[in-house]
Design a protein around this motif. Structure first.
Motif, PDB file in Angstrom:
ATOM      1  N   PHE A 103      24.748  31.661  -0.664  1.00  0.00           N
ATOM      2  CA  PHE A 103      24.822  30.454  -1.488  1.00  0.00           C
ATOM      3  C   PHE A 103      23.442  29.952  -1.895  1.00  0.00           C
ATOM      4  O   PHE A 103      23.295  29.309  -2.925  1.00  0.00           O
ATOM      5  N   ARG A 144      22.426  32.120  -4.783  1.00  0.00           N
ATOM      6  CA  ARG A 144      23.291  31.761  -5.903  1.00  0.00           C
ATOM      7  C   ARG A 144      22.855  30.446  -6.544  1.00  0.00           C
ATOM      8  O   ARG A 144      22.880  30.293  -7.763  1.00  0.00           O
ATOM      9  N   THR A 174      20.498  20.700   1.185  1.00  0.00           N
ATOM     10  CA  THR A 174      21.606  19.754   1.289  1.00  0.00           C
ATOM     11  C   THR A 174      22.454  19.798   0.020  1.00  0.00           C
ATOM     12  O   THR A 174      21.932  19.769  -1.097  1.00  0.00           O
ATOM     13  N   TYR A 202      25.351  17.839  -2.072  1.00  0.00           N
ATOM     14  CA  TYR A 202      25.869  16.480  -2.200  1.00  0.00           C
ATOM     15  C   TYR A 202      27.154  16.462  -3.018  1.00  0.00           C
ATOM     16  O   TYR A 202      27.329  17.281  -3.925  1.00  0.00           O
ATOM     17  N   PHE A 254      29.842  20.330  -6.717  1.00  0.00           N
ATOM     18  CA  PHE A 254      28.896  19.563  -5.919  1.00  0.00           C
ATOM     19  C   PHE A 254      27.511  19.657  -6.549  1.00  0.00           C
ATOM     20  O   PHE A 254      27.260  20.493  -7.410  1.00  0.00           O
ATOM     21  N   ARG A 255      26.620  18.803  -6.062  1.00  0.00           N
ATOM     22  CA  ARG A 255      25.243  18.821  -6.556  1.00  0.00           C
ATOM     23  C   ARG A 255      24.339  19.505  -5.538  1.00  0.00           C
ATOM     24  O   ARG A 255      24.330  19.153  -4.361  1.00  0.00           O
ATOM     25  N   VAL A 256      23.608  20.499  -6.034  1.00  0.00           N
ATOM     26  CA  VAL A 256      22.601  21.176  -5.218  1.00  0.00           C
ATOM     27  C   VAL A 256      21.295  21.082  -5.991  1.00  0.00           C
ATOM     28  O   VAL A 256      21.232  21.506  -7.146  1.00  0.00           O
ATOM     29  N   VAL A 261      24.841  20.213 -10.900  1.00  0.00           N
ATOM     30  CA  VAL A 261      26.225  20.049 -10.433  1.00  0.00           C
ATOM     31  C   VAL A 261      27.007  21.278 -10.870  1.00  0.00           C
ATOM     32  O   VAL A 261      27.036  21.619 -12.056  1.00  0.00           O
ATOM     33  N   PHE A 262      27.610  21.973  -9.925  1.00  0.00           N
ATOM     34  CA  PHE A 262      28.370  23.192 -10.249  1.00  0.00           C
ATOM     35  C   PHE A 262      29.305  23.539  -9.099  1.00  0.00           C
ATOM     36  O   PHE A 262      29.323  22.847  -8.084  1.00  0.00           O
ATOM     37  N   HIS A 263      30.086  24.596  -9.310  1.00  0.00           N
ATOM     38  CA  HIS A 263      30.917  25.107  -8.218  1.00  0.00           C
ATOM     39  C   HIS A 263      29.973  25.829  -7.257  1.00  0.00           C
ATOM     40  O   HIS A 263      29.770  27.035  -7.344  1.00  0.00           O
ATOM     41  N   LEU A 287      29.996  26.663  -4.169  1.00  0.00           N
ATOM     42  CA  LEU A 287      30.476  27.669  -3.214  1.00  0.00           C
ATOM     43  C   LEU A 287      31.322  28.717  -3.940  1.00  0.00           C
ATOM     44  O   LEU A 287      31.034  29.898  -3.870  1.00  0.00           O
TER      45      LEU A 287
END
Lengths: 300, 336
Positions: free
Chosen positions: A183, A186, A207, A209, B238-240, B244-246, B248
């Protein structure tokens, strides 16, 4: 009176620079902990710590009076990963100090063929029958799966095989899931096979969110963790009463010595809770699993 | 070598649909928290199971019972009673994940055929060998994390039959090694046989759009007109960092049609369809489509293994798929 609880430092779950990792273990030699777990649990591609670094670190820790345990990979797919696991199991068995390894997949239990081991948190041991079986195959210590409530741990503890120790994940971002997918790579639009070890940029993971900015999870390569840090420092007496022998503290890059000191003080104080450092990671603290609730919950 | 088609049935009508549309075997669960599809209104009583087994047997179809949670001391007796019930009914195989339950089953019912559930999380031949040596398992269902090449290599190292997932909802995490649902809700596949349970789901209509929550945690938000899916927590947005995207996995289905010939050539014994929570109509449609795909595969073993599956078959399966799209998942290395 029962024996005093021991403190264990779990394996570093992140990819730290070699120098940072060596400094971390050097500092642990003087820290008030009893057991240190070494090695890589998450990703077989991570090689910043070299193969010959680990015995050197182990010798220094053992000279300082620590018990050393070599952890093994949780998700084993490739033949090369089986070979690495086998090498660690063999090396641990060859240690004069009676070195042990931590099995995190049944492959390690099968390979060890009865040699003593620590049943890691990623083996699914949820009941007495499974615990008995694993003990009969060499498990001398059981690290409970993180989602088990204290009531279950207490039941298994009350009927435990003779001599078996029980360890609980008492501090750190919870290791919740594994995947074939990386992940971290990715999230940077990189293929897993050409990841560039981007996880090395995140010494406590990334993290994740919710869209209303609630810290929810942590991406750590193929592992997903909680964003909140599980902190059971207020439950030490309950853990002791449930028969828990060892508390595992999972390494974080900042402020870890203060975490060790706070747990040591809490254990030694017996009843009184030492002042605990404020959370240094987004997500705060959680402790719901122990009560059989959502792991993310935190008692007021 | 012909592949066996193993189809899901959450109810007696779904079982009949699977049998009637070409399944070689059907897997079911008993009511209560003993299997990985512990949903309201789903699963079999003992009488229903007996009726289902009789219906299947008359048509040459086998019935497997899944008991794939990891029981706690509190529900140990329910689990062992379930094993006894399955043995009493004469099921063709019991699908287990928990080593303690395997011990019980192999001690008490030594002639009962045991399959290692996908929840058993065995992703390499040594782990499978552990269960074979200890309990004499005859089949293992592989978690959805291995590439086709890895599946083939694993089969070369084990005498245990291998079953893999061919179609249905996709777990992005290793089955049996995922506590995301219990972290968010207190209920997990390992402990209660549920993921992202319905009782924890809340839908909201807000000016920002339709929102889905799981135990209060925002899983996704949909723009007006955007199709909304069930809030399985690993398939939310979610936001990483700043994106903001899928983060997982996308809401998509696993479809192994493209690699069926390769899986067959590697010695895979059976193809499993996910979906005991699905309707009888869905089960019937998917079963007949996969029956056709497997028959095509068996009829042309020497054909080009890279030849694409018939477009109409893919389109029909996509129409039934979560998110109406499909992926090869981990079978295809770049997905990883």
């Amino acid at each position: 009176m029962t024996r005093p609880m021991k403190l264990a430092v779990g394996p570093v779950l992140y990819l730290w620079e070699r120098r940072a990792a060596l400094d971390f273990y050097a500092a642990l030699c003087d820290a008030p902990v009893d057991i240190v777990y070494l090695g890589e649990v998450v990703c077989s591609k991570r090689r910043l710590m070299q193969r010959e670094d680990w015995p050197m670190v182990a010798r220094a820790l053992e000279a300082a009076g620590k018990e050393v345990v070599y952890s093994t990979l949780a998700l084993i797919e490739a033949e090369s990963e089986l070979a690495t696991m086998a090498r660690i199991v063999d090396a641990a068995g060859a240690e004069a100090s009676g070195g042990r390894f931590e099995a995190n997949d049944m492959a390690a239990v099968q390979y060890a063929a009865g040699r003593p081991f620590v049943a890691g948190p990623h083996l699914n041991i949820y009941n007495e029958a499974t615990l008995q079986l694993l003990a009969s195959r060499g498990a001398r210590r059981w690290v409970a799966p993180v989602e088990l409530p204290l009531a279950t741990i207490a039941t298994l503890g009350a009927n435990r095989p003779p001599g078996l120790e029980i360890e609980v994940f008492a501090y750190g971002r919870l290791p919740l899931a594994f995947s074939a997918r990386c992940f971290t790579a990715r999230s940077h639009n990189r293929p897993k096979d050409d990841c560039g070890f981007i996880c090395g940029d995140y010494p406590d993971g990334i993290t994740l969110y919710s869209r209303e900015d609630q810290p929810f999870l942590t991406l750590n390569g193929i592992q997903t963790q909680s964003a909140a840090v599980q902190n059971l420092s207020r439950e030490v007496d309950a853990l002791r009463a449930a028969g828990v022998d060892i508390l595992r503290l999972s390494p974080q890059s900042q402020g870890f010595p203060a975490v060790i000191d706070a747990f040591r003080a809490t254990i030694d104080a017996r009843g009184a809770v030492a002042t605990f450092p404020a959370p240094s990671l987004p997500g705060g603290y959680c402790d719901g699993y122990l009560r059989g609730e959502a792991g993310i919950d935190h008692a007021e | 070598m012909s592949l066996e088609l193993v189809c899901p049935a959450g109810t007696l009508p779904a079982l009949r649909a699977a049998v009637d549309h070409g399944a070689d075997a059907v897997y079911i669960g008993f009511r209560g928290a003993t299997n990985a599809r512990n949903f309201p209104g789903l699963n079999f009583s003992e009488a229903e199971a007996a009726a289902g087994i009789a219906y299947a047997r008359e048509r040459g179809v086998r019935v497997f019972v899944a008991l794939n949670i990891y029981p706690s001391p509190a529900n140990w007796t329910i689990a062992t009673e379930t094993i006894d019930r399955a043995a009493r009914l004469g099921v063709d195989a019991l699908i287990l994940a928990d080593p303690g339950l395997m011990r019980y089953a192999s001690d008490r019912h030594p002639t009962l055929r045991l399959h290692l559930s996908v929840q058993g999380s065995a992703t390499n031949w040594r782990a499978i060998e552990f269960y074979r040596q200890e309990f004499g398992i005859q089949r293992a269902v592989l978690p959805r994390v291995l590439s086709v090449t890895q599946v083939a290599r694993l089969i070369g190292r084990t005498a245990v039959e291998i079953e893999v997932f061919g179609f249905g909802s996709l777990c992005v995490m290793v089955e049996g090694r995922c506590a995301l649902s219990s972290y968010a809700t207190g209920h997990s596949p390992n402990t209660q046989g549920v993921c992202s349970p319905a009782h924890a789901v809340r839908w909201e209509e807000k000016p920002e759009g339709r929102q889905s929550r799981l135990n209060g945690i925002l899983i996704d938000r949909y723009a007006p007109g955007e199709a909304a899916g069930y809030p399985t927590l690993c398939k939310g947005r979610f936001r990483v960092n700043d994106t903001v995207f899928h983060a997982l996995e996308e809401p998509t289905s696993l479809n192994a049609l493209d690699v069926l010939p390769a899986l067959a050539a590697s010695g895979v014994k059976a193809i499993k369809v996910e979906g005991r929570q699905r309707s009888p109509a869905y089960v019937g449609q998917v079963t007949s489509l996969l029956r056709r795909a497997l028959d095509l595969c068996a009829a042309a073993p020497a054909a080009d293994p890279h030849a694409p599956p018939p477009a109409d078959l893919l389109a029909a399966l996509d129409a039934l798929a979560e998110g109406r799209t499909h992926t090869l998942g981990a079978y295809h290395r770049p997905w990883q």
